[in-house]
Scaffold this motif. Sequence first.
Motif, PDB file in Angstrom:
ATOM      1  N   PHE A 140       0.971  -1.235  -0.106  1.00  0.00           N
ATOM      2  CA  PHE A 140       0.207  -0.138   0.042  1.00  0.00           C
ATOM      3  C   PHE A 140       0.800   1.287   0.088  1.00  0.00           C
ATOM      4  O   PHE A 140       0.387   2.305  -0.325  1.00  0.00           O
ATOM      5  CB  PHE A 140      -1.115   0.130   1.226  1.00  0.00           C
ATOM      6  N   THR A 142       3.887   3.339  -1.566  1.00  0.00           N
ATOM      7  CA  THR A 142       5.026   3.538  -2.459  1.00  0.00           C
ATOM      8  C   THR A 142       6.070   4.510  -1.945  1.00  0.00           C
ATOM      9  O   THR A 142       5.666   5.695  -1.239  1.00  0.00           O
ATOM     10  CB  THR A 142       4.488   4.173  -3.562  1.00  0.00           C
ATOM     11  N   SER A 162       3.594   7.902  -1.779  1.00  0.00           N
ATOM     12  CA  SER A 162       2.233   7.942  -2.001  1.00  0.00           C
ATOM     13  C   SER A 162       1.669   6.526  -1.147  1.00  0.00           C
ATOM     14  O   SER A 162       2.442   5.788  -0.668  1.00  0.00           O
ATOM     15  CB  SER A 162       1.640   7.747  -3.380  1.00  0.00           C
ATOM     16  N   ASP A 164      -1.631   4.062  -1.158  1.00  0.00           N
ATOM     17  CA  ASP A 164      -3.049   3.558  -1.852  1.00  0.00           C
ATOM     18  C   ASP A 164      -4.212   3.601  -0.931  1.00  0.00           C
ATOM     19  O   ASP A 164      -4.432   2.689  -0.533  1.00  0.00           O
ATOM     20  CB  ASP A 164      -2.622   2.202  -2.326  1.00  0.00           C
ATOM     21  N   ASP A 166      -7.041   4.330  -1.633  1.00  0.00           N
ATOM     22  CA  ASP A 166      -8.296   3.428  -2.157  1.00  0.00           C
ATOM     23  C   ASP A 166      -8.354   1.905  -1.846  1.00  0.00           C
ATOM     24  O   ASP A 166      -9.583   1.545  -1.504  1.00  0.00           O
ATOM     25  CB  ASP A 166      -8.519   3.590  -3.965  1.00  0.00           C
TER      26      ASP A 166
END
Length: 451
Positions: A140, A142, A162, A164, A166
């Motif tokens: 999840f 990055t 980043s 994730d 979503d």
Amino acid sequence: MHLNSTETSHSTTLQYVHWFRHSAPYINAHRNKTFVLMFDGEAVLHDNFQHIIHDIALLHSLGIRLVLVHGARPQINQNLQASQIDTPFHQQRRITTRESLSCVMNAVGSIRLQIEALLSMGLANSPMYGARIDVVSGNFITAKPYGIRDGVDFQLTGEVRSVDTDAIQRHLNNHNIVVLGPTGYSTTGEVFNLLAEEVATKTAIRLQADKLIFLGKQQGLLNEQGQLQREIRPSQLNHYIGLYQASQPEMALHLRGAQDAATQGVNRVHLISYASDGALLEELFTRDGAGTMITDAHYEEVRTANIQDVGGLISLLRPLEEEGVLVYRSRERLENEIEQFAVIERDGTILACAALYPLPVSDNELRSAEIACVAVHPAYRKSNRGSQILHYLEDKARSLGIQQLFILTTRTAHWFLEQGFEPASVDDLPNARQALYNYQRNSLVCKKSLT
């Protein structure tokens, strides 16, 4: 007087019932909310960690959406020592060499498996009995290289690029607990060693979580005198970050994360101890909590009244005095006693007030005070402003060394009982206050111990 076991058991049961009733508003308020909990590798090694897992399972059963973020510093150190690999620190970050990466990955993977195993327990006669919890972890986060700083190449140490959100939200919607470790993955397939504090903070911000909770070594944020700061604004944290920077770098990382999260959309950040059994539940389901709350929410502040508040106090108090709910106070008396009052004011209107009067006592009497003149604006009586101002005066009384509080009331005794006061009699009042008791009003007496 000696209590037998039956009386003691009944008293304990009543205390539990009282706590459970008062936790109900918090249970309702937290349902379907998203909390990010961060605990470091030391917490995982602590004897209390199994209790923390039980409490996490309880939160999950109450409908709270949970993201757990764990650290792994001591476990990584142990692996590195066994492999005789040295990885220095710079700027509170480990310089992760390629040869040390396997030690990092083994430690992180081992902790993740441990958490999953503990959350899968379902033995009869255990707190986890009947709990069916699905735990999810994955790629999840990055990451990107932390790069070269001050001429130092951090190699495979990274920072969050980043989250994730979503994918995390989908798992939370499916009633899963999401577990994140201090690692992230690059778009080229490399693994980076990250700060767990940064993973937790960035995840909470990107999810716009309702709470970010750091479980650390100490009870919460302590000032220079060692006193627990129960609530503080993020703008006040710079001083404490500098204070802890050298002596407790992990705490400084928690404070930095708290400051970032609280100023970027996370409504509440909490600092509590992983070593204190039940601290997580106490922080979330009691008014006083167990640690420190950091918030940038703009609520009306409770403050000591000043002479400019007298007109507003009169407007608030006169209708209640005319009804006979409160004893009449002249403008002159209010002006003379203004420093005894606390108020909640918004846009020039006094929404609530109360006064604290220390009582004269003899040598063999407990230091006592009376809370009087508790009033809330009619339009705001369904809010918690009465509790807020009472709590403020209780804290003030403690700071003055007061050991017990009294209230005298004709109509609102039930409300004070809900706030932790107990029925008492005129004979319980200090002698000096008994002499002034108005038998014509026949007020009920309630008291509360502060010790």
